[in-house]
Design a protein around this motif. Structure first.
Motif, PDB file in Angstrom:
ATOM      1  N   GLU A 271       0.833  -1.208   0.000  1.00 44.44           N
ATOM      2  CA  GLU A 271       0.000   0.000   0.000  1.00 44.44           C
ATOM      3  C   GLU A 271       0.868   1.258   0.000  1.00 44.44           C
ATOM      4  OE1 GLU A 271      -3.920  -1.773   2.393  1.00 44.44           O
ATOM      5  OE2 GLU A 271      -2.411  -0.587   3.447  1.00 44.44           O
ATOM      6  N   ARG A 272       1.950   1.215   0.736  1.00 41.35           N
ATOM      7  CA  ARG A 272       2.842   2.394   0.754  1.00 41.35           C
ATOM      8  C   ARG A 272       3.543   2.568  -0.599  1.00 41.35           C
ATOM      9  NH1 ARG A 272       5.176   3.604   6.816  1.00 41.35           N
ATOM     10  NH2 ARG A 272       3.280   2.973   7.880  1.00 41.35           N
ATOM     11  N   LEU A 273       3.936   1.464  -1.205  1.00 37.01           N
ATOM     12  CA  LEU A 273       4.549   1.561  -2.533  1.00 37.01           C
ATOM     13  C   LEU A 273       3.545   2.095  -3.550  1.00 37.01           C
ATOM     14  CD1 LEU A 273       6.587  -1.768  -2.629  1.00 37.01           C
ATOM     15  CD2 LEU A 273       7.501   0.545  -2.433  1.00 37.01           C
ATOM     16  N   ASP A 274       2.287   1.697  -3.416  1.00 39.58           N
ATOM     17  CA  ASP A 274       1.240   2.195  -4.305  1.00 39.58           C
ATOM     18  C   ASP A 274       1.046   3.706  -4.096  1.00 39.58           C
ATOM     19  OD1 ASP A 274      -1.088   1.596  -6.164  1.00 39.58           O
ATOM     20  OD2 ASP A 274      -2.147   2.505  -4.478  1.00 39.58           O
ATOM     21  N   PHE A 275       1.066   4.141  -2.836  1.00 42.81           N
ATOM     22  CA  PHE A 275       0.971   5.570  -2.531  1.00 42.81           C
ATOM     23  C   PHE A 275       2.112   6.328  -3.211  1.00 42.81           C
ATOM     24  CE2 PHE A 275       2.251   9.274  -0.111  1.00 42.81           C
ATOM     25  CZ  PHE A 275       1.059   9.916   0.190  1.00 42.81           C
ATOM     26  N   LEU A 276       3.322   5.822  -3.082  1.00 42.05           N
ATOM     27  CA  LEU A 276       4.484   6.492  -3.668  1.00 42.05           C
ATOM     28  C   LEU A 276       4.381   6.566  -5.187  1.00 42.05           C
ATOM     29  CD1 LEU A 276       7.263   4.858  -1.480  1.00 42.05           C
ATOM     30  CD2 LEU A 276       6.575   7.258  -1.429  1.00 42.05           C
ATOM     31  N   SER A 277       3.971   5.469  -5.795  1.00 42.63           N
ATOM     32  CA  SER A 277       3.887   5.432  -7.253  1.00 42.63           C
ATOM     33  C   SER A 277       2.865   6.431  -7.786  1.00 42.63           C
ATOM     34  CB  SER A 277       3.528   4.014  -7.707  1.00 42.63           C
ATOM     35  OG  SER A 277       3.314   3.965  -9.096  1.00 42.63           O
ATOM     36  N   LYS A 278       1.696   6.498  -7.137  1.00 32.18           N
ATOM     37  CA  LYS A 278       0.615   7.344  -7.640  1.00 32.18           C
ATOM     38  C   LYS A 278       0.792   8.818  -7.292  1.00 32.18           C
ATOM     39  CE  LYS A 278      -2.794   3.631  -7.810  1.00 32.18           C
ATOM     40  NZ  LYS A 278      -4.013   3.057  -7.195  1.00 32.18           N
ATOM     41  N   THR A 279       1.686   9.111  -6.348  1.00 28.51           N
ATOM     42  CA  THR A 279       1.953  10.507  -6.001  1.00 28.51           C
ATOM     43  C   THR A 279       3.302  10.966  -6.535  1.00 28.51           C
ATOM     44  OG1 THR A 279       2.955   9.900  -3.884  1.00 28.51           O
ATOM     45  CG2 THR A 279       0.568  10.300  -3.909  1.00 28.51           C
ATOM     46  N   SER A 280       3.887  10.182  -7.450  1.00 29.85           N
ATOM     47  CA  SER A 280       5.214  10.501  -8.016  1.00 29.85           C
ATOM     48  C   SER A 280       6.257  10.669  -6.922  1.00 29.85           C
ATOM     49  CB  SER A 280       5.134  11.767  -8.883  1.00 29.85           C
ATOM     50  OG  SER A 280       4.242  11.580  -9.954  1.00 29.85           O
ATOM     51  N   TYR A 281       6.125   9.837  -5.856  1.00 32.70           N
ATOM     52  CA  TYR A 281       7.105   9.773  -4.772  1.00 32.70           C
ATOM     53  C   TYR A 281       7.219  11.094  -3.993  1.00 32.70           C
ATOM     54  CZ  TYR A 281       8.194   5.440  -7.108  1.00 32.70           C
ATOM     55  OH  TYR A 281       8.086   4.182  -7.675  1.00 32.70           O
ATOM     56  N   LYS A 282       6.113  11.813  -3.910  1.00 29.77           N
ATOM     57  CA  LYS A 282       6.072  13.045  -3.134  1.00 29.77           C
ATOM     58  C   LYS A 282       5.162  12.843  -1.929  1.00 29.77           C
ATOM     59  CE  LYS A 282       5.962  16.974  -5.298  1.00 29.77           C
ATOM     60  NZ  LYS A 282       5.524  18.088  -6.178  1.00 29.77           N
ATOM     61  N   SER A 283       5.510  13.480  -0.808  1.00 30.95           N
ATOM     62  CA  SER A 283       4.742  13.318   0.423  1.00 30.95           C
ATOM     63  C   SER A 283       3.434  14.089   0.393  1.00 30.95           C
ATOM     64  CB  SER A 283       5.591  13.773   1.621  1.00 30.95           C
ATOM     65  OG  SER A 283       5.970  15.137   1.463  1.00 30.95           O
ATOM     66  N   SER A 284       3.384  15.162  -0.392  1.00 28.97           N
ATOM     67  CA  SER A 284       2.178  15.968  -0.543  1.00 28.97           C
ATOM     68  C   SER A 284       2.319  16.799  -1.820  1.00 28.97           C
ATOM     69  CB  SER A 284       1.982  16.893   0.664  1.00 28.97           C
ATOM     70  OG  SER A 284       2.973  17.908   0.663  1.00 28.97           O
ATOM     71  N   PRO A 285       1.238  17.373  -2.319  1.00 31.38           N
ATOM     72  CA  PRO A 285       1.349  18.182  -3.545  1.00 31.38           C
ATOM     73  C   PRO A 285       2.286  19.380  -3.402  1.00 31.38           C
ATOM     74  CG  PRO A 285      -0.942  17.626  -3.105  1.00 31.38           C
ATOM     75  CD  PRO A 285      -0.162  17.211  -1.893  1.00 31.38           C
ATOM     76  N   THR A 286       2.519  19.813  -2.160  1.00 24.77           N
ATOM     77  CA  THR A 286       3.368  21.005  -1.947  1.00 24.77           C
ATOM     78  C   THR A 286       4.826  20.643  -1.670  1.00 24.77           C
ATOM     79  OG1 THR A 286       2.800  21.013   0.409  1.00 24.77           O
ATOM     80  CG2 THR A 286       1.422  22.327  -1.083  1.00 24.77           C
ATOM     81  N   ALA A 287       5.149  19.351  -1.619  1.00 25.76           N
ATOM     82  CA  ALA A 287       6.528  18.935  -1.359  1.00 25.76           C
ATOM     83  C   ALA A 287       7.444  19.416  -2.476  1.00 25.76           C
ATOM     84  CB  ALA A 287       6.608  17.423  -1.227  1.00 25.76           C
ATOM     85  N   ASN A 288       8.682  19.751  -2.123  1.00 24.77           N
ATOM     86  CA  ASN A 288       9.625  20.309  -3.100  1.00 24.77           C
ATOM     87  C   ASN A 288      10.118  19.276  -4.105  1.00 24.77           C
ATOM     88  OD1 ASN A 288       9.543  22.913  -2.014  1.00 24.77           O
ATOM     89  ND2 ASN A 288      11.094  22.396  -0.467  1.00 24.77           N
ATOM     90  N   GLY A 289      10.195  18.017  -3.687  1.00 26.44           N
ATOM     91  CA  GLY A 289      10.713  17.014  -4.611  1.00 26.44           C
ATOM     92  C   GLY A 289      10.437  15.601  -4.141  1.00 26.44           C
TER      93      GLY A 289
END
Length: 629
Positions: free
Chosen positions: A391-409
């Protein structure tokens, strides 16, 4: 009364069949002829303390039997698994199926082989190793908490070990003992034995029977039972009975799933119609079961009661009750799957949802404390941990490995321990390499590792050597070999013979290192198939079955160069070849175009033009043409 009689018959079947099956199997050992063989999984199941584990897959092949009844066997240790997990140290392991990867080796590593003589009473008269056996190294399989690695060197297999194990097995066979190979502790030997494969017919050792009262056709269609080793579709009779039997050598997951049905009344709009009953399918219930050799389970229920009111009995009844409660708990699951292209997400919230689900799981485990076997309990804990990791890997994949939309990278500003649930899972040596929850995690983690590396090396996507190097650098044991097998299958399935030759050194290394024939078998077959198309060899394709059922013989094209194009896409894909074909001399080369005939394809604007060309033969094939696949 009829229902009670059915239950009584099923119970008799459940209790009596396993012993009967073992008794039937026992006769086969006495009838063995030279060349026949059987394979046994041996495990030291009662070692105390349990900080060491040894398991051997041993194949016994009968060479000859003399007039006195003495037998000669060849013993091959097909697989050896060792785990040392002493307190205060990182666990060490060895699995001969997935050894440390070596490059440039010319032939596979020799398996330990012994030659043995056994008398008619089962006494071991001699045991001799075929060759001197090299020592083996055990390397870390756990998460290291300090700098510097450890390893241990051990003797591989001694003659004394082979003699001790074989003495127990041969005595049991000579004495016509039943159920010595059913996976339970054998007397005071400290060992368990499971008959895992034979050259003769192998009887089932796992049995599931059931009866659902008031069965309806709709519910029968919604019920499904998956059990590894059962190749025929699951069927439940009109009166609600079913029976499933299979053969297992080790513990494995299974699945019972169904859609509970509610009957509700709806009043139609037309006044001339009476109220009608409507069958409403509710959310699917997916029950994750777990079986080991010798297990039995009886399932009963009533289709008219909520959730069918499932009841369980038999050896694994508590396991099934736990699995049903786990399936029901899944309805209240807090962790929400992240949709693709989502614009609203937060790793912190996601972790909180997973923490809540973990608390629910732990509470359920406490409820069943000491009611499940340690092996069963460990299976469900592993399964849950790997599912949460996925589930965490799925989260990372679908968010382009960002913690939130405002994360720098990528990989920035994640909560503490977010990656711990991924990086510390026991991926290197598990007993469940074929479990979907394990293989799904391994597949997803490869993309995760590639993305992390890509931060520093610019990425290495979509070419063989990039994935090959990534796998060798980051993976070990089964995950490494599984990753390489997938890479080879992808490359060999999508490239020409000429391109594949650049992979030959890597292919040979893989085949010579990996002893898991499931992984190597498919890769070998693809390499062999591709090799039949090597320049200078006779055309491996003699004829093609067409969509209308007729056969097109390729002999009709003898005498000139033949170019064959298999187009499994829209017919207009051939537009890109049209001008090239027109430039060729019809007397020198002929073009055979094999077009997939697929309902729903748009009308072609190029087929008629191709058919008019003298140097073209265009035929259609059906999608179910297995020979071409």
């Amino acid at each position: 009364m009829k229902h009670k009689n059915i239950i009584r018959l099923l119970l008799m079947l459940l209790l009596g069949l396993p012993g009967t099956l073992f008794a039937q199997q026992e006769n086969a050992f006495q009838k063995m002829k030279p060349g026949d063989w059987f394979e046994v999984l041996v495990a030291d199941t009662s070692r105390k303390p349990d900080n060491e584990s040894y398991r051997y897959n041993i194949r016994y092949q009968l060479k000859k039997t003399d007039a006195s009844g003495n037998r000669e066997y060849t013993l091959t240790f097909e697989r050896t698994r060792i785990i040392l997990s002493h307190a205060g140290t990182v666990a060490l392991g060895y699995d001969s199926y997935y050894p440390p990867y070596k490059q440039g080796i010319e032939k596979p590593v020799q398996k330990p082989v012994f030659h043995s003589r056994v008398d008619a009473a089962g006494n071991i008269l001699s045991m001799k190793a075929e060759t001197d056996l090299p020592r083996i190294n055990l390397y870390e399989i756990g998460t290291r908490k300090s700098y510097g690695g450890t390893s241990v060197e051990l003797e591989q297999i001694s003659g004394e070990t082979a003699t001790a194990i074989s003495g127990i097995i041969m005595k049991a066979i000579a004495n016509h003992e039943q159920q010595w190979y059913n996976g339970t502790l054998y007397r005071n030997s400290g060992l368990s034995f499971v008959l895992s494969a034979t050259s003769f017919e192998l009887k089932p050792n796992v049995l599931v029977v059931g009866h659902i009262k008031n069965m309806t056709a709709a519910l029968a269609r919604s019920l499904d039972f998956y059990l590894p080793g059962v190749n025929k579709p699951f069927r439940i009779s009109a009166d609600g009975n079913f029976s499933i039997a299979t053969r297992l050598s080790e513990g494995t997951g299974a699945r019972l799933s169904y859609y509970p049905i509610e009957k509700v009344q709806e009043k139609p709009n037309k006044s001339d119609l009476k109220n009608v009953d409507v069958m409403v399918f509710k959310r699917i219930i997916d029950i994750p079961l777990f079986f080991r050799p010798g297990d039995t389970l009886m399932i009963t229920g009533d289709a008219l009661k909520p959730d069918i009111d499932l009841q369980f009995s038999g050896k694994t009844a508590k396991m099934a009750e736990f699995a049903l409660d786990l399936a029901k708990a899944n309805f209240q699951k807090k962790t929400q799957e992240i949709p693709y292209s989502t614009k609203s997400y937060a790793a912190e919230t996601f972790m909180q949802q997973q923490d809540a689900d973990r608390a629910t799981f732990n509470k359920l485990n406490t409820t069943y404390d000491k009611q499940l076997s340690p092996i069963t309990e460990n299976y469900y804990r592993l399964r849950f941990a790997f599912l949460q990791g996925s589930e965490r890997l799925d989260f990372l994949s679908k968010t382009s490995y960002k913690s939130s939309p405002t994360a720098n990278g990528m990989f920035e500003a994640f909560p503490e321990h977010f990656f711990k649930a991924i990086d510390t899972l026991p991926v290197l040596m598990t007993d469940y390499n074929n479990a979907v929850w394990y293989t799904s995690f391994i597949n997803a983690s490869h993309s995760y590792l590639r993305s992390r590396d890509g931060q520093f090396n610019g990425g290495s996507n979509d070419f063989f050597l990039g994935n090959y190097v990534l796998s060798l650098n980051h993976l070990r044991r089964f995950p490494l070999y599984r990753s390489l097998a997938d890479a080879f299958e992808n490359q060999l399935g999508n490239n020409s013979w000429k391109t594949a030759q650049t992979l030959k050194p890597y292919y040979e290394d893989f085949i010579n290192n990996c002893a898991d024939t499931v992984l190597t078998g498919s890769v070998r077959q693809k390499w062999k198939t591709l090799s039949t198309w090597a320049p200078g060899k006779p055309l491996p394709l003699k004829s093609i079955k067409l969509a209308d059922g007729s056969l097109l013989s390729l002999d009709k094209f003898k005498g000139k160069a033949l170019s064959i194009t298999f187009n499994y896409h829209y017919p207009d894909e051939m537009k890109r070849l049209l001008e090239r074909i027109k430039k060729q001399d019809p007397k020198q080369v002929h073009f055979l175009i094999v077009q997939l005939k697929q309902p729903g394809y748009p009308p072609s604007t190029v087929i008629n033009e191709l058919k008019k060309l003298a140097q073209v033969t265009l035929v259609e094939v059906a999608a179910d043409n297995q020979a071409l696949k």
